[in-house]
Design an enzyme around this catalytic site. Structure first.
Site, PDB file in Angstrom:
ATOM      1  N   ILE A 118       0.829  -1.205   0.000  1.00  0.00           N
ATOM      2  CA  ILE A 118       0.000   0.000   0.000  1.00  0.00           C
ATOM      3  C   ILE A 118       0.865   1.257   0.000  1.00  0.00           C
ATOM      4  O   ILE A 118       0.670   2.166  -0.824  1.00  0.00           O
ATOM      5  CB  ILE A 118      -0.964  -0.016   1.210  1.00  0.00           C
ATOM      6  CG1 ILE A 118      -1.956  -1.172   1.050  1.00  0.00           C
ATOM      7  CG2 ILE A 118      -1.703   1.317   1.341  1.00  0.00           C
ATOM      8  CD1 ILE A 118      -2.832  -1.439   2.258  1.00  0.00           C
ATOM      9  N   GLU A 165     -12.824  -2.669  17.334  1.00  0.00           N
ATOM     10  CA  GLU A 165     -13.820  -2.293  16.335  1.00  0.00           C
ATOM     11  C   GLU A 165     -15.105  -3.083  16.573  1.00  0.00           C
ATOM     12  O   GLU A 165     -15.040  -4.283  16.884  1.00  0.00           O
ATOM     13  CB  GLU A 165     -13.278  -2.571  14.936  1.00  0.00           C
ATOM     14  CG  GLU A 165     -12.046  -1.712  14.641  1.00  0.00           C
ATOM     15  CD  GLU A 165     -11.475  -1.900  13.232  1.00  0.00           C
ATOM     16  OE1 GLU A 165     -11.953  -2.786  12.497  1.00  0.00           O
ATOM     17  OE2 GLU A 165     -10.547  -1.145  12.882  1.00  0.00           O
ATOM     18  N   ASP A 169      -9.036   5.123   9.918  1.00  0.00           N
ATOM     19  CA  ASP A 169      -9.928   4.090   9.381  1.00  0.00           C
ATOM     20  C   ASP A 169      -9.919   2.824  10.237  1.00  0.00           C
ATOM     21  O   ASP A 169     -10.750   1.940  10.051  1.00  0.00           O
ATOM     22  CB  ASP A 169      -9.468   3.753   7.951  1.00  0.00           C
ATOM     23  CG  ASP A 169     -10.431   2.829   7.214  1.00  0.00           C
ATOM     24  OD1 ASP A 169     -11.648   3.085   7.254  1.00  0.00           O
ATOM     25  OD2 ASP A 169      -9.965   1.842   6.597  1.00  0.00           O
ATOM     26  N   ASP A 226      10.837   2.803   6.076  1.00  0.00           N
ATOM     27  CA  ASP A 226      10.464   1.393   6.237  1.00  0.00           C
ATOM     28  C   ASP A 226      11.596   0.706   6.997  1.00  0.00           C
ATOM     29  O   ASP A 226      12.772   1.024   6.784  1.00  0.00           O
ATOM     30  CB  ASP A 226      10.254   0.732   4.865  1.00  0.00           C
ATOM     31  CG  ASP A 226       9.480  -0.571   4.970  1.00  0.00           C
ATOM     32  OD1 ASP A 226       8.344  -0.629   4.483  1.00  0.00           O
ATOM     33  OD2 ASP A 226      10.012  -1.560   5.561  1.00  0.00           O
ATOM     34  N   HIS A 236     -13.260   1.236   9.045  1.00  0.00           N
ATOM     35  CA  HIS A 236     -12.390   0.205   8.454  1.00  0.00           C
ATOM     36  C   HIS A 236     -12.852  -0.178   7.035  1.00  0.00           C
ATOM     37  O   HIS A 236     -13.039  -1.358   6.719  1.00  0.00           O
ATOM     38  CB  HIS A 236     -12.342  -1.044   9.342  1.00  0.00           C
ATOM     39  CG  HIS A 236     -11.090  -1.847   9.128  1.00  0.00           C
ATOM     40  ND1 HIS A 236     -10.496  -2.569  10.113  1.00  0.00           N
ATOM     41  CD2 HIS A 236     -10.307  -2.028   8.029  1.00  0.00           C
ATOM     42  CE1 HIS A 236      -9.417  -3.181   9.645  1.00  0.00           C
ATOM     43  NE2 HIS A 236      -9.282  -2.860   8.365  1.00  0.00           N
ATOM     44  N   GLY A 243     -11.205   1.085   4.258  1.00  0.00           N
ATOM     45  CA  GLY A 243     -10.132   1.410   3.309  1.00  0.00           C
ATOM     46  C   GLY A 243     -10.107   0.455   2.121  1.00  0.00           C
ATOM     47  O   GLY A 243      -9.961   0.869   0.974  1.00  0.00           O
ATOM     48  N   GLY A 244     -10.243  -0.823   2.410  1.00  0.00           N
ATOM     49  CA  GLY A 244     -10.148  -1.813   1.336  1.00  0.00           C
ATOM     50  C   GLY A 244     -11.506  -2.287   0.844  1.00  0.00           C
ATOM     51  O   GLY A 244     -11.585  -3.212   0.032  1.00  0.00           O
TER      52      GLY A 244
HETATM   53  N1  LIG Z   1      -7.875   0.012   6.139  1.00  0.00           N
HETATM   54  C1  LIG Z   1      -8.080  -1.088   5.464  1.00  0.00           C
HETATM   55  O1  LIG Z   1      -9.193  -1.428   5.091  1.00  0.00           O
HETATM   56  C2  LIG Z   1      -6.893  -1.930   5.109  1.00  0.00           C
HETATM   57  C3  LIG Z   1      -6.952  -2.737   3.952  1.00  0.00           C
HETATM   58  C4  LIG Z   1      -5.821  -3.475   3.607  1.00  0.00           C
HETATM   59  C5  LIG Z   1      -4.696  -3.461   4.428  1.00  0.00           C
HETATM   60  N2  LIG Z   1      -4.702  -2.728   5.571  1.00  0.00           N
HETATM   61  C6  LIG Z   1      -3.522  -2.688   6.455  1.00  0.00           C
HETATM   62  O2  LIG Z   1      -2.553  -1.836   5.858  1.00  0.00           O
HETATM   63  C7  LIG Z   1      -1.249  -2.211   6.311  1.00  0.00           C
HETATM   64  C8  LIG Z   1      -0.291  -2.268   5.139  1.00  0.00           C
HETATM   65  O3  LIG Z   1      -0.705  -3.266   4.224  1.00  0.00           O
HETATM   66  P1  LIG Z   1       0.305  -3.758   3.075  1.00  0.00           P
HETATM   67  O4  LIG Z   1      -0.442  -4.728   2.236  1.00  0.00           O
HETATM   68  O5  LIG Z   1       0.964  -2.598   2.443  1.00  0.00           O
HETATM   69  O6  LIG Z   1       1.363  -4.539   3.976  1.00  0.00           O
HETATM   70  P2  LIG Z   1       2.847  -4.932   3.596  1.00  0.00           P
HETATM   71  O7  LIG Z   1       3.200  -6.059   4.472  1.00  0.00           O
HETATM   72  O8  LIG Z   1       2.995  -5.071   2.110  1.00  0.00           O
HETATM   73  O9  LIG Z   1       3.713  -3.627   4.025  1.00  0.00           O
HETATM   74  C9  LIG Z   1       3.977  -3.275   5.338  1.00  0.00           C
HETATM   75  C10 LIG Z   1       5.321  -2.558   5.328  1.00  0.00           C
HETATM   76  O10 LIG Z   1       5.529  -1.953   6.607  1.00  0.00           O
HETATM   77  C11 LIG Z   1       6.907  -2.115   6.944  1.00  0.00           C
HETATM   78  N3  LIG Z   1       6.995  -1.969   8.396  1.00  0.00           N
HETATM   79  C12 LIG Z   1       6.554  -2.821   9.353  1.00  0.00           C
HETATM   80  N4  LIG Z   1       6.736  -2.279  10.565  1.00  0.00           N
HETATM   81  C13 LIG Z   1       7.301  -1.068  10.372  1.00  0.00           C
HETATM   82  C14 LIG Z   1       7.693  -0.022  11.242  1.00  0.00           C
HETATM   83  N5  LIG Z   1       7.543  -0.133  12.571  1.00  0.00           N
HETATM   84  N6  LIG Z   1       8.231   1.086  10.710  1.00  0.00           N
HETATM   85  C15 LIG Z   1       8.395   1.209   9.358  1.00  0.00           C
HETATM   86  N7  LIG Z   1       8.035   0.248   8.481  1.00  0.00           N
HETATM   87  C16 LIG Z   1       7.482  -0.867   8.993  1.00  0.00           C
HETATM   88  C17 LIG Z   1       7.247  -3.488   6.423  1.00  0.00           C
HETATM   89  O11 LIG Z   1       8.645  -3.663   6.277  1.00  0.00           O
HETATM   90  C18 LIG Z   1       6.509  -3.483   5.085  1.00  0.00           C
HETATM   91  O12 LIG Z   1       7.301  -2.970   4.053  1.00  0.00           O
HETATM   92  C19 LIG Z   1      -1.428  -3.537   7.034  1.00  0.00           C
HETATM   93  O13 LIG Z   1      -1.410  -3.319   8.428  1.00  0.00           O
HETATM   94  C20 LIG Z   1      -2.799  -4.007   6.600  1.00  0.00           C
HETATM   95  O14 LIG Z   1      -3.426  -4.822   7.563  1.00  0.00           O
HETATM   96  C21 LIG Z   1      -5.768  -1.947   5.919  1.00  0.00           C
END
Ligand SMILES: NC(=O)c1ccc[n+]([C@@H]2O[C@H](COP(=O)([O-])OP(=O)(O)OC[C@H]3O[C@@H](n4cnc5c(N)ncnc54)[C@H](O)[C@@H]3O)[C@@H](O)[C@H]2O)c1
Length: 399
Positions: A152, A259, A254, A171, A282, A284-285
């Site tokens: 994301i 929740e 979000d 990251d 929640h 977002g997706g």
């Molecule tokens: N709001 C929604 O509806 C919704 C929908 C989909 C995903 N999400 C959430 O969004 C988040 C990101 O999803 P994604 O698919 O990009 O995940 P992803 O695993 O592809 O990316 C997460 C990134 O965060 C980095 N990371 C982890 N801890 C860190 C920290 N403390 N500091 C800096 N970087 C850090 C990781 O190295 C990784 O690159 C997840 O928590 C997921 O659950 C929310």
């Protein structure tokens, strides 16, 4: 005939994809509890669920013949993956299907906060004509700090740049900077550099409370904050204080630590009622496009696993993408990852004069997976001998 049971009103595309592959599909609109599920899984090879059906260790142990579970969502917490792996049951999910939807909501939130849209909207609904440019900004040329540059975060980076934002990211892993994005070597460096901070970190335990009073204090005065990742990573009392004091000009949230379970349930948060704070449940997706893509993605993974043995993007088994078989038969052999298993499998084949046309092996943790294409049809003797290899967890013969 392979049989699939699809629960929780999955997108029709899933049924279409499996049906077109000759798989018999039974669909239900609701989730099932443990006992119902165990009963319904009799004779079923593939199970499709969303987040409400708990596929517990007991369910899997009672139905060890299940071939694969498809979680038609992003998370897989509802599936006992350790037991699934132990039994050689493949599990799949849809890690990228809603990435774009989250990105678009983040962009919408950034623009809405920069223009104070929700404040203007509320005023006008209350009959107040509050026409003013004060406190309204374009996002072009503004700095955006992305914490977590995964699926994301990195896609948001590209879209935000297209809108003229200058992107910084932090990251914990070494990630490729896309476009003109600039990598920061610490969260503090990012907080010092940008006017809008958006969190897209994953849900690992160590991320609990990573953003609180100290981080909000370090953000530039009048900056904007977004969290569309996980509720437990942010201290929302500290966020409230930062907004109420005027240090932050707005926030968009979000995800929440607790929740409500169902639509219509009551929601409470220290962030309720604050000006220029956008709260979404929640979602977002949650778009129709994401749902369709999830149906396509997980449906195809289940079909490919049945037809070719491909474990591409499986969440629990070693990854192999062997393509369609071109030889006489394919042996998909999941085994314990201990020395000598491959030699043992090949010895069985050699002893029965079976020539190997192609073979690939992958391992992951305690599991090994070898896919072998043979030049001749396998007799029941060969299959029995392969099953008798002590490390065999699951054997499938694909034609
Ligand atoms: N709001 C929604 O509806 C919704 C929908 C989909 C995903 N999400 C959430 O969004 C988040 C990101 O999803 P994604 O698919 O990009 O995940 P992803 O695993 O592809 O990316 C997460 C990134 O965060 C980095 N990371 C982890 N801890 C860190 C920290 N403390 N500091 C800096 N970087 C850090 C990781 O190295 C990784 O690159 C997840 O928590 C997921 O659950 C929310």
């Amino acid at each position: 005939m392979v049989k699939a049971l699809l629960l929780e009103n999955l997108h029709p595309l899933a049924r279409q994809i499996l049906g077109a592959a000759g798989i018999e599909v039974e669909s239900h609109t609701s989730a099932m509890d443990e006992d119902e599920l165990i009963e319904a899984l009799e004779g079923v090879d593939l199970l499709g669920i969303r987040s409400k059906t708990e596929v517990t260790g007991r369910v899997l142990k009672e139905r060890p013949d299940l071939t694969a579970v498809g979680a038609f969502c992003i998370g897989t917490n509802q599936v006992d993956l350790a037991t699934a792996t132990e039994l050689g049951i493949a599990a799949f999910n849809a890690p990228f299907s809603n990435t774009r939807s989250v990105v678009e909501l983040a962009i919408a939130n950034i623009i809405a906060m920069a223009r104070r849209l929700t404040v203007r909207d509320k005023a006008l609904h209350n009959g107040v004509w509050d026409k003013s440019a004060s406190g309204s900004h374009e996002i072009r040329g503004r700095t955006l700090g992305i914490v977590g540059y995964g699926n994301i975060g990195s896609q948001l980076s590209v879209v935000a740049e297209m809108l003229g934002m200058q992107v910084f990211f932090y990251d914990t892993d070494d990630k490729l900077a896309l476009g003109n994005a600039r990598r920061c070597s610490s969260l503090e460096e990012l907080l010092d550099s940008v006017e809008t901070v958006t969190l897209h970190v994953d849900g690992r335990q160590g991320n609990a409370g990573i953003f609180g009073e100290a981080q909000f204090a370090r953000m530039r005065p009048r900056s904007l904050f977004l969290n569309l990742s996980r509720g437990f990573v942010v201290d929302y009392d500290a966020l409230r204080d930062a907004v109420v004091s005027g240090h932050l000009a707005g926030a968009a949230v979000d995800v929440f630590p607790r929740e409500p379970k169902s639509r219509g349930d009551r929601f409470d948060s220290p962030l309720r009622g604050l000006d220029n704070v956008i709260l979404t449940p929640h979602v977002g997706g949650s778009t129709e496009e994401a749902q369709e893509d999830i149906g396509r993605f997980v449906g195809s993974k289940l079909r490919d696993y049945v037809q070719t043995g491909s474990t591409s993007l499986s969440v629990n088994l070693p990854t192999l993408t062997p393509g369609h078989p071109v030889h006489a038969q394919r042996i998909a052999h999941i085994h314990l990852n201990t020395p000598g298993v491959l030699a043992h499998v090949n010895q069985v084949l050699a002893e029965h004069d079976v020539n190997i046309g192609a073979q690939v092996l992958a391992t992951r943790g305690h599991s090994g997976y070898v896919v072998t294409d043979t030049d001749s049809q396998l007799t029941s003797d060969v299959i029995a001998s392969l099953n008798a290899v002590p490390e065999t967890v699951r054997l499938r013969i694909l034609d």
